[in-house]
Design an enzyme around this catalytic site. Structure first.
Site, PDB file in Angstrom:
ATOM      1  CE1 TYR A 165      -6.673   3.067  -0.765  1.00 13.08           C
ATOM      2  CE2 TYR A 165      -4.314   3.174  -0.339  1.00 13.08           C
ATOM      3  CZ  TYR A 165      -5.413   2.515  -0.858  1.00 13.08           C
ATOM      4  OH  TYR A 165      -5.263   1.303  -1.443  1.00 13.08           O
ATOM      5  CD  GLU A 182      -2.960  -0.836  -0.113  1.00 15.77           C
ATOM      6  OE1 GLU A 182      -2.930   0.260  -0.714  1.00 15.77           O
ATOM      7  OE2 GLU A 182      -3.657  -1.789  -0.490  1.00 15.77           O
ATOM      8  CG  ASP A 189      -7.933   4.098  -4.855  1.00 14.17           C
ATOM      9  OD1 ASP A 189      -9.158   3.958  -5.000  1.00 14.17           O
ATOM     10  OD2 ASP A 189      -7.101   3.545  -5.592  1.00 14.17           O
TER      11      ASP A 189
END
Length: 364
Positions: free
Chosen positions: A132, A49, A150
């Site tokens: 996020y 991520e 996102d």
DNA sequence: AAGTCGGGGCC
DNA sequence: GGCCCAGACTT
């Protein structure tokens, strides 16, 4: 309620689509894998991520393989040498991510017993984990029902609901809509499905609406051009900055390098000496900022586009005997330049002065 | 709310 | 050449 008038919930449509069309990615536990009992590794989810922040899947893959190979666990990364981490991150961009990655690994390893927090709020306290990423890790690694928003999801939601408010002002409204859609059953798969949908179907240009599992629910399709969504605030133009870069080569072919400040642009990365990068377009970019006296030969220019300005570097090169007082820095043998923490703009400058300086580009 | 912070792939 | 990308952080 009769079957004819009942529409399946969007989340069910998306999950059904995901079960058939999901991509296999190195950090992903796909539905078939999950069915075999595989569970996600929070370390790998977190690492992916962070790498994927403002970065495409294709650019991340080789870096993810390198990092997980060198540092298989969060404790391995926490105990790594920071300079090695920066060298391994070189070329991926947004270098504050690498510095925060190391800080986050240390926090998890030394303050959380080597275990990632399993809630959105807990995750958000860690360096480099914002709205996020906290939501994504909570959903994907810990199956929390968090709203993951996102760039992909923003596009899907903006079209699905024909949202007229421009970004970024529309984000709270979008997050509320995503939260309302997110199922309690498979929130992690739902998040990944929404992002896959945005990446492969609901694309910025020429979206494949005919293949979209939500095309019957979309408020834009059939009424307007989907490419007009999401609405975005007008962006300002990029200024041009000029500068000089100095590539010195000694009698053995070593190149003189130095270290940049730890914060700011390209913070903590390696560079060749150079001038300040000024906004002025008058006046020639001379050799006044050279690190030491030498016969500097202009060897062309390189252009590099950063997020908020365009840089035009005049590159100078010289071949000199290694001098005792070259200032802060070191002489790096040419054959080991590949492993250095050189950002792309610096590699461009070196390559401009010494075309065969690097072996070859790292490929996936 | 606006500015800072990379790099590459795509059109 | 402009746009976009599994954004975070600072001011």
């Amino acid at each position: 309620m009769t079957q004819a008038h009942r529409t399946a919930a969007p989340a069910d449509l998306i999950l059904a689509w995901y079960d058939r069309h999901h991509r296999d990615l190195p950090w992903r536990v796909s539905p078939p894998m999950a069915a075999r009992g595989v569970t996600p590794d929070p370390y790998r989810i977190w690492l992916s991520e962070v790498m994927l922040q403002q970065t495409t899947v294709g650019a991340v893959k080789s870096y993810f393989a390198l990092f997980t190979s060198r540092w298989p666990t969060v404790s391995d990364l926490a105990n790594a040498d920071t300079e090695d981490v920066m060298k391994s991150w070189a070329g991926l961009g947004y270098y504050a991510r690498a510095r925060n990655l190391k800080k986050c690994a240390e926090a998890v390893a030394f303050q959380h017993g080597g275990v990632f927090p399993d809630t959105e709020d807990g995750l958000k306290t860690l360096p480099g984990i914002g709205d996020y990423t906290a939501a994504a890790i909570a959903a994907i690694a810990f199956n929390r029902k968090s709203a993951v928003l996102d760039g992909n999801v923003e596009r899907v939601i903006s079209r699905l609901h024909a949202i007229e408010t421009p970004l970024p002002a529309a984000k709270p409204e979008m997050r509320t809509l995503v939260a309302a859609m997110t199922p309690a059953d498979r929130p992690g798969d739902f998040a990944q499905a929404m992002m896959d949908l945005g990446a492969t179907i609901c694309t910025p240009r020429r979206p494949a609406c005919a293949l979209c599992p939500l095309n019957a629910d979309c408020r834009v399709l059939g009424r307007e051009d989907p490419e007009l969504y999401p609405r975005k605030a007008a962006k300002k133009e990029k200024p041009v900055r000029l500068g000089a870069a100095f590539v010195a080569e000694d009698e053995t072919g070593a190149v003189f390098l130095r270290k940049r400040e730890t914060s700011g642009l390209l913070g903590g990365m390696t560079e060749v000496p150079g001038s300040a990068w000024t906004a002025r377009i008058d006046g020639e970019t001379g050799t006044a900022a050279a690190p030491f006296p030498a016969e500097w030969q202009a060897s062309g220019t390189v252009t590099h586009v950063f997020t908020h300005f365009e840089l035009r570097l005049t590159v100078y090169r010289s071949k000199i005997s290694r001098i005792a007082d070259a200032g802060e820095g070191w002489w790096q043998p040419k054959e080991t330049l590949d492993g250095e923490a050189l950002p792309t703009v610096m590699k461009k400058a070196i390559k401009q002065a010494i075309p065969d300086a690097f072996q070859k580009a790292r490929k996936a």
